[in-house]
Design an enzyme around this catalytic site. Structure first.
Site, short mmCIF file in Angstrom:
data_model
loop_
_atom_site.label_atom_id
_atom_site.label_comp_id
_atom_site.label_asym_id
_atom_site.label_seq_id
_atom_site.Cartn_x
_atom_site.Cartn_y
_atom_site.Cartn_z
N LYS A 161 85.37 17.10 64.49
CA LYS A 161 85.38 15.79 64.41
C LYS A 161 84.32 15.28 63.15
O LYS A 161 84.39 16.24 62.13
CB LYS A 161 83.74 15.29 65.02
CG LYS A 161 83.12 13.99 65.34
CD LYS A 161 82.46 13.60 65.96
CE LYS A 161 81.38 12.03 66.33
NZ LYS A 161 80.57 11.87 67.03
N SER A 202 81.05 8.43 70.31
CA SER A 202 81.59 8.79 68.93
C SER A 202 82.89 9.32 68.75
O SER A 202 83.55 8.99 67.82
CB SER A 202 80.37 8.11 67.79
OG SER A 202 79.54 9.15 67.76
N SER A 205 77.73 11.06 72.79
CA SER A 205 79.39 10.95 72.37
C SER A 205 79.70 11.91 72.46
O SER A 205 80.76 12.45 71.76
CB SER A 205 78.42 11.17 70.64
OG SER A 205 78.29 9.61 70.56
N1 GLN Z 1 76.19 5.63 71.61
C1 GLN Z 1 75.37 6.14 71.03
C2 GLN Z 1 74.99 6.14 69.56
O1 GLN Z 1 75.41 4.83 69.56
C3 GLN Z 1 74.89 7.45 70.95
C4 GLN Z 1 76.22 7.72 69.42
C5 GLN Z 1 76.37 9.69 69.69
O2 GLN Z 1 76.54 10.25 70.63
N2 GLN Z 1 76.25 9.85 68.14
O3 GLN Z 1 73.96 5.83 69.29
#
Ligand code: GLN
Length: 437
Positions: free
Chosen positions: A35, A110, A134
């Protein structure tokens, strides 16, 4: 399959990578991607944000360094929501990855690019990061296995933080066995990250015998996910797993508490991006400092990052922090206690990973920020609790889109997750997307 010679064409179609290797061959033991919020010496690192455009870190994140030391070659940095802020990877400041099962649909977020790579590239493994889901969310949308380990299991050194008390680095792959294989490589205490923990040897208990299904975890599901869940629960029973239905009332409050805590932490983390140190630095230096950084941040942060700065600054403000930040921390404790209570008599908690399958981009564009936050109600509780969790592909909806199931185990007890994933893999026929370029 050696996909390196075609990597560029593959990426033009699926857009999983923000940066990638120019090499077309390699004698490395394995190829991996990471990532783009994990720093890498040889590739630009932007964490999905325009504000970090051009940033070339001087060091590798520990997780990347360990995979390289084990003989792996880093072939790309994966597209993601800006700083991890999102559920569909559509909040990327760069490219938006396409779901390999249907290009008109999102990969989830994400870590969307990581799930995309794990799904589209054979024998590939990708590092993801989860703050509130995510890893599991995109794993479920793209039909791959994904694990977010116990908080503190993997060093966060070199991770561009979203919410420091929540962030965890984990692994995504189409092969369940890769999760154990590569978690074995990246885990461990790291003197460079004081929040990484001295940890028990091994992965805890070896076999999964019982699961608890929280009633709150099977409410609000789409018809397809609900029927996939019923089928999967029957399969578990057939495989000799006891399935109990339980109450976990705190799960309802996890989503609002998560968004208070995550945005509070995010808003302080983003304070360092003022156009003086990393990435983009052009700006009008004749301005006063406040004006300089305001104009810089207005230009380079995306809408969701700005929304989270506003929200997180508000929830921490004197006069409001007791009502929001402190309250959310209390809710977090209640969620932890609820897991501890249920996991005292069960090996894991089971529910679908996401309430629906991968949506189309036109559907996402009609969703409000709140609609998108609400979609996370099944993944955020385990992240608040710091408990390890894994998404397993379990079936396909009538459009052929994958459905994922999420198991949550107790702290340091990833062993039961690896066990069920490996057993499930020997029964389940994973449909790999057809990758043509
Ligand atoms: N969808 C969640 C957020 O927007 C989790 C995102 C993540 O784990 N980085 O915060």
């Amino acid at each position: 399959m050696n996909y390196l010679p075609k990597l560029k064409q593959i990426n033009d179609k699926y857009r999983m990578f923000h940066a990638m290797t120019p090499d077309t061959e390699s004698d490395a033991k394995f190829l991996f991607s990471a990532k783009d919020n994990l720093t890498s010496i040889d590739m630009e690192t932007c964490a999905g944000s325009r504000i970090l455009g051009g940033y070339r870190p001087a060091f590798d994140a520990t997780a990347i360094a360990k995979l390289r030391d084990a003989g792996g070659k880093l072939i790309g940095k994966t597209n993601m929501d800006e700083f991890g802020f999102g559920t569909f990877s559509t909040n990327s400041g760069w490219e938006i990855p396409r779901n390999p099962h249907d290009l008109e649909r999102a990969c989830g977020g994400s870590s969307g690019g990581s799930a995309c790579a794990a799904s589209a590239l054979e024998g590939h493994v990708s590092l993801g990061v989860s703050t509130g889901g995510s890893i599991c969310c995109p794993a479920s949308f793209c039909g791959v296995y994904g694990i977010a380990p116990t908080y503190g299991r993997v060093s966060r050194y070199g991770l561009i933080d979203y919410g420091n008390s929540l962030d965890k680095i984990g692994v995504l792959s189409s092969d369940a066995r890769d999760l154990r294989r590569y978690m074995d490589v990246i885990k461990g205490k790291d003197p460079k990250d004081p929040t990484s923990c001295v940890q028990p040897d091994g992965w805890g208990e070896a076999s999964l015998k019982s699961v608890a299904v929280p009633k709150e975890g099977i409410e609000g599901l789409s018809k397809d996910v609900e029927s996939a869940f019923r089928k999967f629960a029957d399969e578990m029973v057939r495989m000799g797993v006891d399935v109990d239905y339980v109450d976990m009332p705190s799960l309802k409050y996890a989503m609002p508490a998560y968004y208070v805590l995550a945005t509070s932490e995010a808003s302080t983390n983003l304070a360092r991006y003022v156009g003086m140190r990393y990435g983009q630095q052009e700006g009008d230096l004749s301005l006063k400092f406040d004006d300089y950084f305001s104009s810089f941040r207005s230009k380079y942060f995306g809408d969701e990052a700005k929304r989270r700065i506003l929200l997180g600054t508000f929830t921490r403000m004197a006069g409001y922090s007791d009502r929001y930040y402190a309250k959310a921390r209390q809710v977090r404790n209640v969620v932890i206690n609820d897991y501890k209570r249920v996991l005292a008599d069960h090996d894991a908690v089971l529910a679908p990973t996401m309430p629906f399958t991968a949506p189309r981009f036109d559907e996402i564009s009609k969703m409000s920020a709140l609609d998108s936050y609400k979609a996370d109600y099944l993944t955020v509780p385990a992240n608040l609790a710091g408990t390890p969790h894994m998404s397993l592909p379990c079936g396909y909806d009538p459009n052929g889109m994958p459905v994922g199931m999420q198991f949550v185990a107790d702290h340091w007890n990833e062993g039961v997750l690896f066990d069920i994933a490996e057993r499930w893999q020997s029964e389940f026929e994973l449909k790999r997307p057809e990758v043509s370029v």
